[in-house]
Structures are given as C-alpha cells and as structure tokens.
Scaffold this motif. Structure first.
Motif, PDB file in Angstrom:
ATOM      1  N   UNK A 141       0.843  -1.193   0.000  1.00 18.72           N
ATOM      2  CA  UNK A 141       0.000   0.000   0.000  1.00 18.72           C
ATOM      3  C   UNK A 141       0.886   1.254   0.000  1.00 18.72           C
ATOM      4  N   UNK A 142       0.563   2.189  -0.864  1.00 20.43           N
ATOM      5  CA  UNK A 142       1.258   3.469  -0.938  1.00 20.43           C
ATOM      6  C   UNK A 142       0.311   4.546  -0.431  1.00 20.43           C
ATOM      7  N   UNK A 143       0.798   5.331   0.511  1.00 24.95           N
ATOM      8  CA  UNK A 143       0.005   6.410   1.093  1.00 24.95           C
ATOM      9  C   UNK A 143       0.634   7.737   0.710  1.00 24.95           C
ATOM     10  N   UNK A 144      -0.209   8.655   0.220  1.00 20.75           N
ATOM     11  CA  UNK A 144       0.244  10.000  -0.129  1.00 20.75           C
ATOM     12  C   UNK A 144      -0.508  10.993   0.746  1.00 20.75           C
ATOM     13  N   UNK A 145       0.234  11.765   1.518  1.00 24.71           N
ATOM     14  CA  UNK A 145      -0.375  12.736   2.418  1.00 24.71           C
ATOM     15  C   UNK A 145       0.025  14.144   2.004  1.00 24.71           C
ATOM     16  N   UNK A 146      -0.970  15.007   1.813  1.00 20.42           N
ATOM     17  CA  UNK A 146      -0.717  16.409   1.465  1.00 20.42           C
ATOM     18  C   UNK A 146      -0.446  17.192   2.744  1.00 20.42           C
ATOM     19  N   UNK A 147       0.726  17.798   2.822  1.00 21.24           N
ATOM     20  CA  UNK A 147       1.108  18.596   3.979  1.00 21.24           C
ATOM     21  C   UNK A 147       0.957  20.083   3.726  1.00 21.24           C
ATOM     22  N   UNK A 161      -6.489  14.469   4.293  1.00 20.79           N
ATOM     23  CA  UNK A 161      -5.240  14.867   3.640  1.00 20.79           C
ATOM     24  C   UNK A 161      -4.520  13.676   3.017  1.00 20.79           C
ATOM     25  N   UNK A 162      -5.085  12.471   3.155  1.00 21.79           N
ATOM     26  CA  UNK A 162      -4.403  11.243   2.752  1.00 21.79           C
ATOM     27  C   UNK A 162      -5.129  10.576   1.592  1.00 21.79           C
ATOM     28  N   UNK A 163      -4.342  10.141   0.602  1.00 20.87           N
ATOM     29  CA  UNK A 163      -4.864   9.335  -0.503  1.00 20.87           C
ATOM     30  C   UNK A 163      -4.129   8.004  -0.508  1.00 20.87           C
ATOM     31  N   UNK A 164      -4.877   6.905  -0.516  1.00 21.56           N
ATOM     32  CA  UNK A 164      -4.300   5.573  -0.624  1.00 21.56           C
ATOM     33  C   UNK A 164      -4.321   5.169  -2.087  1.00 21.56           C
ATOM     34  N   UNK A 165      -3.151   4.932  -2.644  1.00 22.04           N
ATOM     35  CA  UNK A 165      -3.042   4.679  -4.074  1.00 22.04           C
ATOM     36  C   UNK A 165      -3.702   3.349  -4.419  1.00 22.04           C
TER      37      UNK A 165
END
Length: 203
Positions: free
Chosen positions: A1-7, A186-190
C-alpha cells in the motif's frame, strides 16, 4: 500500500513499506497562512531552492528503512524563458515496479516529446494548478491531458487563508476536469482506478 499525504502547498509525504519520502517542504513563514511544517522522512526531494519548496530543516531525518523506490528526475524550467526569470525546476519520478508516482514541482514551461514520454501514464501525478508562478490552469490541463495520469492531485493553489494571493484558487482548474473526486482527508491511498480522475485532498 502506498500512502500519499498532502502537507500543504506543494509538500507531500509518500509512504511505502515504512519508507517515507517528503517532497518540497516549505520553510517557516514562506507561504502565507500555513503553520510551521514539522514532519519526518527517510528522504527529502526538492524540486528547486525557493523557500516554499526547500525547507529541508523542517523535516527530521530517519534512518535504517530499506528504500523500495527507483528514483529518476527530469530537469525543466520554472518559467518559459529557460529559467532566466525563476530558475530551474526538477520533476521527480518514483517507481517500485508496479506503481509510478510523479511530482511536477513548479513546472513553468512546456515539455519536450522526450520528457512527455518519460512522464506518461503515471498512477499518481502531483501538479501545480494555481498559475502565476507556474503555467496557467488551462495550459496545465493541456499537459495533464497529454500525460494521462490515472490520478492527478492538484497542489500549489490558494485556498481559504492558505497560499499566495497572486495564485488562483483550485476552481479554475477544476472547471476543466471530469471527474473530480474530493476527499475529506489529507491522505490518498493509491489504488487502481477505472477512469482517470482528479483527486482533491483536504488540508
């Protein structure tokens, strides 16, 4: 799982297998409205050295975690005058063999066919959409249509009390997009998606 969080602004935290990359951290006080950035990462990647993209001192370095990524980059310009106005811009490409993640930095110039070929068909692409310091929204959309990322996450725009007054809100860009998916986090799970989409994260 890849997690992308916008800061916030153009800063993202990308996490895979406990390995953390932070893109374009902003220095304290460099972007109106945003609070001081304090986070951690195994690796920090900055597209250029402007204060709102190069706050490495705001990221606590970690060690000892294996790096799952192959990292490539494309050097481009922050403006349409070969960098004479705002300097250079580095586009980063992450690949783990199954997923491709692209951070476009402050892209301010058209791409060459060779650059486009390397950037096409990303699973996730983080793209500036506020204009003024980067290409304007309609031209950014033209690039996005040519590159065809499965998910495009907008960044570098003004919203509420956050961001430079010179840049636009996200609305002019979103008017050009369909479909738009808004996430109240703020988080998107790819994940794999059936149709290319624009995903708006919350700050």
């Amino acid at each position: 799982m890849i997690q992308i969080k916008w800061l916030g602004h153009s800063c993202f935290q990308v996490i895979r297998d406990d390995f953390i990359i932070v893109f374009d951290p902003y220095k304290d006080g460099s972007v109106p409205g945003y609070p001081p950035l304090r986070t951690e990462a195994d690796l920090v990647l900055c597209s250029h050295e402007h204060a709102d993209h190069s706050g490495r001192e705001c990221v606590k370095k970690r060690q000892g975690h294996p790096d799952p990524w192959q990292i490539a980059y494309i050097d481009s310009f922050h403006d349409e005058n070969h960098g004479r106005q705002r300097g250079t811009n580095r586009i980063y490409i992450l690949s783990d063999g199954t997923k491709k993640i692209v951070h476009m930095g402050d892209i301010g110039c058209p791409l060459t066919p060779e650059q486009e070929a390397k950037l096409k068909n990303a699973d996730v692409m983080m793209m500036p959409v506020g204009g003024f310091y980067t290409l304007e929204p309609a031209r950014i959309k033209h690039i996005a249509d040519r590159l065809q990322p499965r998910v495009l996450i907008p960044m570098h725009y003004r919203h509420g009390p956050y961001g430079y007054s010179e840049i636009q809100t996200i609305d002019p860009y979103l008017k050009l997009c369909d479909p738009v998916v808004r996430i109240h986090d703020s988080v998107y799970l790819v994940e794999d998606v059936d149709k290319p989409q624009t995903v708006v994260l919350s700050f």
